[in-house]
Design a protein around this motif. Structure first.
Motif, PDB file in Angstrom:
ATOM      1  N   SER A   1     -50.455 -30.552 -19.262  1.00 12.49           N
ATOM      2  CA  SER A   1     -49.574 -31.725 -19.228  1.00 12.49           C
ATOM      3  C   SER A   1     -48.116 -31.317 -19.110  1.00 12.49           C
ATOM      4  O   SER A   1     -47.336 -31.959 -18.395  1.00 12.49           O
ATOM      5  N   ILE A   2     -47.733 -30.231 -19.813  1.00 12.57           N
ATOM      6  CA  ILE A   2     -46.354 -29.743 -19.710  1.00 12.57           C
ATOM      7  C   ILE A   2     -46.071 -29.264 -18.288  1.00 12.57           C
ATOM      8  O   ILE A   2     -45.028 -29.564 -17.700  1.00 12.57           O
ATOM      9  N   ILE A   3     -47.033 -28.519 -17.717  1.00 14.92           N
ATOM     10  CA  ILE A   3     -46.878 -28.061 -16.328  1.00 14.92           C
ATOM     11  C   ILE A   3     -46.789 -29.268 -15.388  1.00 14.92           C
ATOM     12  O   ILE A   3     -45.988 -29.289 -14.447  1.00 14.92           O
ATOM     13  N   GLY A   4     -47.618 -30.282 -15.665  1.00 15.37           N
ATOM     14  CA  GLY A   4     -47.579 -31.499 -14.855  1.00 15.37           C
ATOM     15  C   GLY A   4     -46.235 -32.188 -14.926  1.00 15.37           C
ATOM     16  O   GLY A   4     -45.754 -32.739 -13.928  1.00 15.37           O
ATOM     17  N   PHE A   5     -45.600 -32.168 -16.104  1.00 12.24           N
ATOM     18  CA  PHE A   5     -44.282 -32.783 -16.247  1.00 12.24           C
ATOM     19  C   PHE A   5     -43.262 -32.084 -15.359  1.00 12.24           C
ATOM     20  O   PHE A   5     -42.463 -32.736 -14.671  1.00 12.24           O
ATOM     21  N   PHE A   6     -43.280 -30.746 -15.361  1.00 10.27           N
ATOM     22  CA  PHE A   6     -42.349 -30.005 -14.503  1.00 10.27           C
ATOM     23  C   PHE A   6     -42.653 -30.249 -13.034  1.00 10.27           C
ATOM     24  O   PHE A   6     -41.745 -30.305 -12.193  1.00 10.27           O
ATOM     25  N   TYR A   7     -43.936 -30.439 -12.720  1.00 16.14           N
ATOM     26  CA  TYR A   7     -44.310 -30.777 -11.340  1.00 16.14           C
ATOM     27  C   TYR A   7     -43.704 -32.119 -10.941  1.00 16.14           C
ATOM     28  O   TYR A   7     -43.158 -32.263  -9.829  1.00 16.14           O
ATOM     29  N   LEU A   8     -43.764 -33.098 -11.827  1.00 15.40           N
ATOM     30  CA  LEU A   8     -43.201 -34.420 -11.531  1.00 15.40           C
ATOM     31  C   LEU A   8     -41.685 -34.356 -11.396  1.00 15.40           C
ATOM     32  O   LEU A   8     -41.097 -35.029 -10.540  1.00 15.40           O
ATOM     33  N   VAL A   9     -41.047 -33.551 -12.232  1.00 20.43           N
ATOM     34  CA  VAL A   9     -39.591 -33.449 -12.203  1.00 20.43           C
ATOM     35  C   VAL A   9     -39.118 -32.783 -10.909  1.00 20.43           C
ATOM     36  O   VAL A   9     -38.115 -33.189 -10.308  1.00 20.43           O
ATOM     37  N   THR A  10     -39.849 -31.770 -10.466  1.00 19.35           N
ATOM     38  CA  THR A  10     -39.402 -31.013  -9.290  1.00 19.35           C
ATOM     39  C   THR A  10     -39.759 -31.704  -7.976  1.00 19.35           C
ATOM     40  O   THR A  10     -38.978 -31.671  -7.019  1.00 19.35           O
ATOM     41  N   THR A  11     -40.930 -32.341  -7.905  1.00 16.01           N
ATOM     42  CA  THR A  11     -41.363 -32.956  -6.640  1.00 16.01           C
ATOM     43  C   THR A  11     -40.991 -34.430  -6.546  1.00 16.01           C
ATOM     44  O   THR A  11     -40.876 -34.962  -5.445  1.00 16.01           O
ATOM     45  N   ARG A  12     -40.848 -35.100  -7.689  1.00 17.23           N
ATOM     46  CA  ARG A  12     -40.474 -36.514  -7.753  1.00 17.23           C
ATOM     47  C   ARG A  12     -41.315 -37.386  -6.809  1.00 17.23           C
ATOM     48  O   ARG A  12     -40.781 -38.052  -5.915  1.00 17.23           O
ATOM     49  N   PRO A  13     -42.650 -37.392  -6.973  1.00 14.72           N
ATOM     50  CA  PRO A  13     -43.481 -38.255  -6.124  1.00 14.72           C
ATOM     51  C   PRO A  13     -43.315 -39.738  -6.454  1.00 14.72           C
ATOM     52  O   PRO A  13     -43.679 -40.591  -5.650  1.00 14.72           O
ATOM     53  N   PHE A  14     -42.784 -40.037  -7.628  1.00 17.35           N
ATOM     54  CA  PHE A  14     -42.516 -41.417  -8.025  1.00 17.35           C
ATOM     55  C   PHE A  14     -41.496 -41.408  -9.155  1.00 17.35           C
ATOM     56  O   PHE A  14     -41.162 -40.352  -9.704  1.00 17.35           O
TER      57      PHE A  14
END
Length: 207
Positions: A20-33
Motif C-alpha cells: 500500500s505504501i508503494i502504491g501511494f508513491f505510485y499514485l503520487v508519481t504517476t497521478r492517474p487520478f
C-alpha cells in the motif's frame, strides 16, 4: 538465523501494508487520478474522496443513474498498482447514455423514426453547442473519435422477435435519466398511435 527468520516474518506480515505504501508513491508519481475524479478499479467505480498512505476512498456511483449511492469503498493502494485504472472523469459532466425500449406488438416501427429523431434533436438543442465543444475536447485528449453530439436511433429485433429501439445520446450527465424518460414517453405515444392506425386499417378491411 533467528534474526533473519524474524525479519522475514515481519516482512510477510506487513506485506499488504508495504504494498500500500508503494502504491501511494505510485499514485503520487504517476497521478492517474486526483480527488474528485470518477474512476473504475477492479469492477468498483466511484468518486475519489480521499487518498492517504494506505488506501483510496471511493464514494460509490451507480453508473446506470449517474448518482451517488450511500456506500463507501476503501481500496488498498497496493491494488491500484496491479489492477487497471479507468478514469471516468469525462463522464462526470457529459456521458454517452445508451438505453433500449422493447415492444412486443408486431408492427412496422419505422414510420415513427423521423418524428422520434426530431424530438430527440429538440431535447438536445439547449445544450447542443456545449456538447459539440466538450465532444471535441474529449477527442483531442483521447486522440480518438467518440460518439456524439448528434443522437442516434437504431431499430432492430430481440432474439425472440420483439421490436427493439436502441437510443444513444451525448448529453449532460445530470440530464441523462430525465431525457431517457422523455424519449421513452414519446416513443410509447408514437408507437401506440401507429398501433391504432394499424387497428383502424384492419377494421376497415374487415368492414
Amino acid at each position: 538465523l533467528s534474526v533473519a527468520a524474524f525479519a522475514v516474518a515481519i516482512v510477510l506480515a506487513m506485506r499488504e501494508f508495504i504494498q500500500s505504501i508503494i502504491g501511494f508513491f505510485y499514485l503520487v508519481t504517476t497521478r492517474p487520478f486526483k480527488v474528485g475524479d470518477w474512476i473504475q478499479v477492479d469492477g468498483m467505480h466511484g468518486e475519489v474522496s480521499e487518498i492517504d498512505w494506505v488506501k483510496t476512498t471511493l464514494l460509490d456511483i451507480d453508473l446506470k443513474t449517474y448518482r451517488m449511492s450511500r456506500r463507501v469503498t476503501y481500496i488498498p493502494n497496493g491494488r491500484l498498482v496491479v489492477n487497471p485504472i479507468k478514469n471516468l472523469n469525462f463522464v462526470k459532466r457529459y456521458v454517452t447514455h445508451d438505453f433500449e425500449i422493447v415492444r412486443r406488438e408486431s408492427i412496422n416501427g419505422f414510420p415513427i423514426y423521423d418524428e422520434l429523431y426530431k424530438r430527440c434533436l429538440q431535447y438536445c438543442e439547449e445544450f447542443y453547442d456545449v456538447a459539440v465543444r466538450y465532444n471535441a475536447i474529449i477527442e483531442r485528449k483521447l486522440d480518438a473519435s467518440i460518439f456524439g453530439p448528434e443522437p442516434e436511433i437504431r431499430f432492430s429485433t430481440t432474439d425472440i422477435g420483439d421490436f427493439k429501439a436502441n437510443i444513444k445520446l451525448f448529453c449532460p450527465t445530470e440530464l441523462a435519466i430525465e431525457l431517457e424518460h422523455k424519449i421513452t414517453s414519446d416513443f410509447m405515444q408514437l408507437w401506440d398511435e401507429e398501433l391504432d392506425k394499424k387497428q383502424l386499417k384492419y377494421n376497415d378491411y374487415k368492414s
